[in-house]
Design an enzyme around this catalytic site. Structure first.
Site, PDB file in Angstrom:
ATOM      1  N   GLU A 186      54.316  67.389  90.038  1.00 37.27           N
ATOM      2  CA  GLU A 186      54.523  66.886  88.675  1.00 37.27           C
ATOM      3  C   GLU A 186      56.006  66.843  88.333  1.00 37.27           C
ATOM      4  O   GLU A 186      56.748  67.787  88.585  1.00 37.27           O
ATOM      5  CB  GLU A 186      53.791  67.777  87.665  1.00 37.27           C
ATOM      6  CG  GLU A 186      53.769  67.195  86.257  1.00 37.27           C
ATOM      7  CD  GLU A 186      52.809  67.924  85.329  1.00 37.27           C
ATOM      8  OE1 GLU A 186      52.487  67.362  84.261  1.00 37.27           O
ATOM      9  OE2 GLU A 186      52.374  69.052  85.652  1.00 37.27           O
ATOM     10  N   TYR A 192      53.569  76.172  77.261  1.00 39.12           N
ATOM     11  CA  TYR A 192      54.968  76.506  76.955  1.00 39.12           C
ATOM     12  C   TYR A 192      55.035  77.740  76.073  1.00 39.12           C
ATOM     13  O   TYR A 192      55.622  77.738  74.993  1.00 39.12           O
ATOM     14  CB  TYR A 192      55.689  75.299  76.326  1.00 39.12           C
ATOM     15  CG  TYR A 192      55.841  74.184  77.321  1.00 39.12           C
ATOM     16  CD1 TYR A 192      56.780  74.270  78.348  1.00 39.12           C
ATOM     17  CD2 TYR A 192      55.009  73.070  77.282  1.00 39.12           C
ATOM     18  CE1 TYR A 192      56.904  73.262  79.288  1.00 39.12           C
ATOM     19  CE2 TYR A 192      55.120  72.054  78.228  1.00 39.12           C
ATOM     20  CZ  TYR A 192      56.073  72.157  79.222  1.00 39.12           C
ATOM     21  OH  TYR A 192      56.189  71.163  80.162  1.00 39.12           O
ATOM     22  N   ASP A 250      51.532  64.521  81.455  1.00 37.75           N
ATOM     23  CA  ASP A 250      50.437  64.373  80.489  1.00 37.75           C
ATOM     24  C   ASP A 250      50.926  63.613  79.259  1.00 37.75           C
ATOM     25  O   ASP A 250      52.011  63.059  79.246  1.00 37.75           O
ATOM     26  CB  ASP A 250      49.864  65.746  80.122  1.00 37.75           C
ATOM     27  CG  ASP A 250      50.959  66.721  79.700  1.00 37.75           C
ATOM     28  OD1 ASP A 250      51.987  66.263  79.161  1.00 37.75           O
ATOM     29  OD2 ASP A 250      50.792  67.936  79.898  1.00 37.75           O
ATOM     30  N   ASP A 253      56.560  65.403  77.974  1.00 40.57           N
ATOM     31  CA  ASP A 253      57.391  66.312  78.763  1.00 40.57           C
ATOM     32  C   ASP A 253      57.219  66.140  80.263  1.00 40.57           C
ATOM     33  O   ASP A 253      58.158  66.353  81.027  1.00 40.57           O
ATOM     34  CB  ASP A 253      57.095  67.771  78.397  1.00 40.57           C
ATOM     35  CG  ASP A 253      55.713  68.206  78.870  1.00 40.57           C
ATOM     36  OD1 ASP A 253      54.721  67.634  78.384  1.00 40.57           O
ATOM     37  OD2 ASP A 253      55.625  69.094  79.733  1.00 40.57           O
TER      38      ASP A 253
END
Length: 509
Positions: free
Chosen positions: A486, A245, A97, A94
């Site tokens: 990120e 999430y 990572d 996603d």
């Protein structure tokens, strides 16, 4: 009333002087000619579109295809799913990572599909690349939903993964598999997965009708599971998915969103009836104005307003009002405006962590809604302030232009676009030397030396949009600053549609 000849002559002279002055003055930024077509574009939207789609190749997990363009990446996660004897190879990481989170991945697929459905006709040569980006996600979602009343929603232990800084190709952290089922439901992740499969079925309806049918059939089954066994997935999987999430907004929005997409994909009156009966219970009229991987209410309102405005489904009349409320919350000076922007640059600002996801998703909704309003010859009335589709497009363009470099730092927040962009993004694969440059394995903690260094990333993750500046338009470009540095798939997905629209509007496609 008669005008004297001297006054008449004076008026003519004044008119000529005004016209001459207007001719001498430089045209305004983004000025339009007499046909309503912009003369100049401040950015190469076509280049940005190409790069925004290319980014997804850098996020791929699994066995990479021969036509892989992001060449510094290699195969990874080739045994994913084996812990539960299921094939979960593929899909997307996603963000920066190496975990595969099903909830944001499904939202990414939905928004990529919506981008293509609204603006794919304008994408020309990029349409096939966009379809491939969608298919990489939906192939995985089909695997994740292969067992009835079960969805495999995550591969990888996020806490253990975050304790390492290593390339996906070197992963040695546990590839644990987590699922929702009848006993531990997840209506949010299931509803979003149904939405993704249904939306993608529309994308492939003409280009690959058999694949489209498989997607739609699965979407119907997954939505039935979402609706029948209700509950947020972070109840049963709290220790695994939170705080990464967590389902903060509940699951009602995903049920409405999933039903809206199935209504669009099937035209089956069952879904229209479901929306009419359950809409209010599921929060259709709630005043929550953040659209993203967690909360889909606004997206559902805009999508259902299309059925009313374009397809003339009269029973969905209320959704134009619900959509208008969202629009009015964004318009500076409107009575119900609640929008906040960065201090100097005017970037929409809602959150300190990954704010750009809010910017890209909102910009897409503005352009999509402008399209529907134009089709129906309608506008938005914000307490007496009339808002035209043109104004919505102008607001969206301003946000996209900020991302591409029209900001106080003169920096593009898309990696690889423009002369100045983030060099130290929070992304393992980009920050560590590639397998080609460093074939030997980089152990779990060995990468932290590079993560904490000030050296630029050796591998350019072309097209990646980062979290962006703070509320004062500042951006430190530090790898450790995941809130601002990120990238994520769900940041890029809605931007694809906006860039296609802008590239076409400025004659670049």
């Amino acid at each position: 009333m008669a005008i004297s000849s001297s006054r008449s002559t004076l008026l003519v002279i004044l008119l000529l002087l005004t016209t001459f002055a207007a001719f001498l003055l430089p045209s305004s930024h983004g000025a339009h000619n007499h046909r309503g077509r912009p003369r100049t574009a401040s950015h190469n939207y076509r280049d940005a579109l190409t790069k925004s789609i290319l980014f997804f190749e850098g996020q791929r997990s699994g066995k990479l295809p021969p036509n892989q363009r992001m060449s510094w990446r290699r195969d990874s996660g080739l045994t994913d799913g084996s812990a539960m004897n299921v094939d979960l190879v593929g899909g997307y990481y996603d963000a920066g990572d190496n975990v595969k989170f099903g909830f944001p991945m499904a939202f990414t697929a939905t928004m990529l599909s919506w981008s293509v459905l609204e603006f794919g006709g304008l994408m020309k040569g990029e349409l096939q690349n966009a379809r491939e980006a969608i298919r990489w996600g939906t192939d995985y979602l089909l695997k994740a939903t292969s067992h009835p009343d079960t969805i495999f929603v995550q591969v990888g232990d996020a806490k253990k993964d975050h304790a390492c800084w290593e390339r996906p190709e070197d992963m040695d952290t546990p590839r644990s598999v987590y699922k929702v089922d009848k006993n531990s439901p997840g209506s949010d992740v299931a509803g979003e997965t149904a939405a993704a499969l249904a939306a993608a079925s529309l994308v492939f309806r003409r280009s690959d009708p058999n694949y489209s049918k498989v997607l739609l059939k699965r979407a119907i089954r997954v939505f039935q599971f979402a609706d029948k066994y209700r509950g947020p997935y972070s109840n049963g999987l709290k220790s695994v998915v939170c705080p990464f999430y967590c389902s903060y907004s509940g699951y009602q929005d995903e049920l409405l969103w999933g039903a809206a997409w199935l209504h669009r994909a099937t035209k089956n009156p069952t879904y229209l009836n479901y929306i009419q009966v359950n809409g209010q219970i599921l929060g259709a009229a709630e005043f929550d104005n953040t659209f993203g991987w967690d909360n889909k209410h606004v997206g559902a309102r805009i999508l259902l307003s299309k059925a009313f405005l374009v397809q003339r489904v009269q029973s969905l009349h209320d959704y134009k009002g619900h959509a208008d409320n969202f629009i009015c919350s964004l318009i500076p000076g409107a009575p119900s405006s609640s929008t906040q922007s960065t201090l100097q640059g005017g970037l929409l600002f809602k959150m300190s962590d990954d704010n750009m996801q809010y910017v890209t998703s909102t910009s897409f909704l503005l352009l999509a809604y402008a399209k529907y309003l134009t089709s129906a010859r309608k506008f938005v009335n914000c307490g007496g302030t009339i808002v035209t589709p043109k104004r919505l497009r102008s607001l969206a363009k301003k946000q996209v232009d900020y991302i591409l470099g029209d900001n106080p730092l003169r920096m593009s927040y898309m990696v690889g676009y423009g002369p100045r962009y983030p060099q130290r993004i929070h992304h393992r694969g980009s920050s560590l030397p590639s397998k080609a440059a460093h074939p030997a394995k980089i152990e779990c903690s060995a990468g932290f030396g590079i993560m904490n260094s000030g050296s630029p990333n050796p591998n350019v993750l072309v097209g990646a949009v980062v979290g962006g500046p703070d509320s004062r338009d500042r951006f430190p470009d530090q790898r450790s600053d995941y809130e601002q540095s990120e990238p994520s798939t769900y940041m890029n997905a809605p931007l694809v549609g906006s860039l296609a629209y802008l590239a076409h509007s400025f004659g670049q496609l």
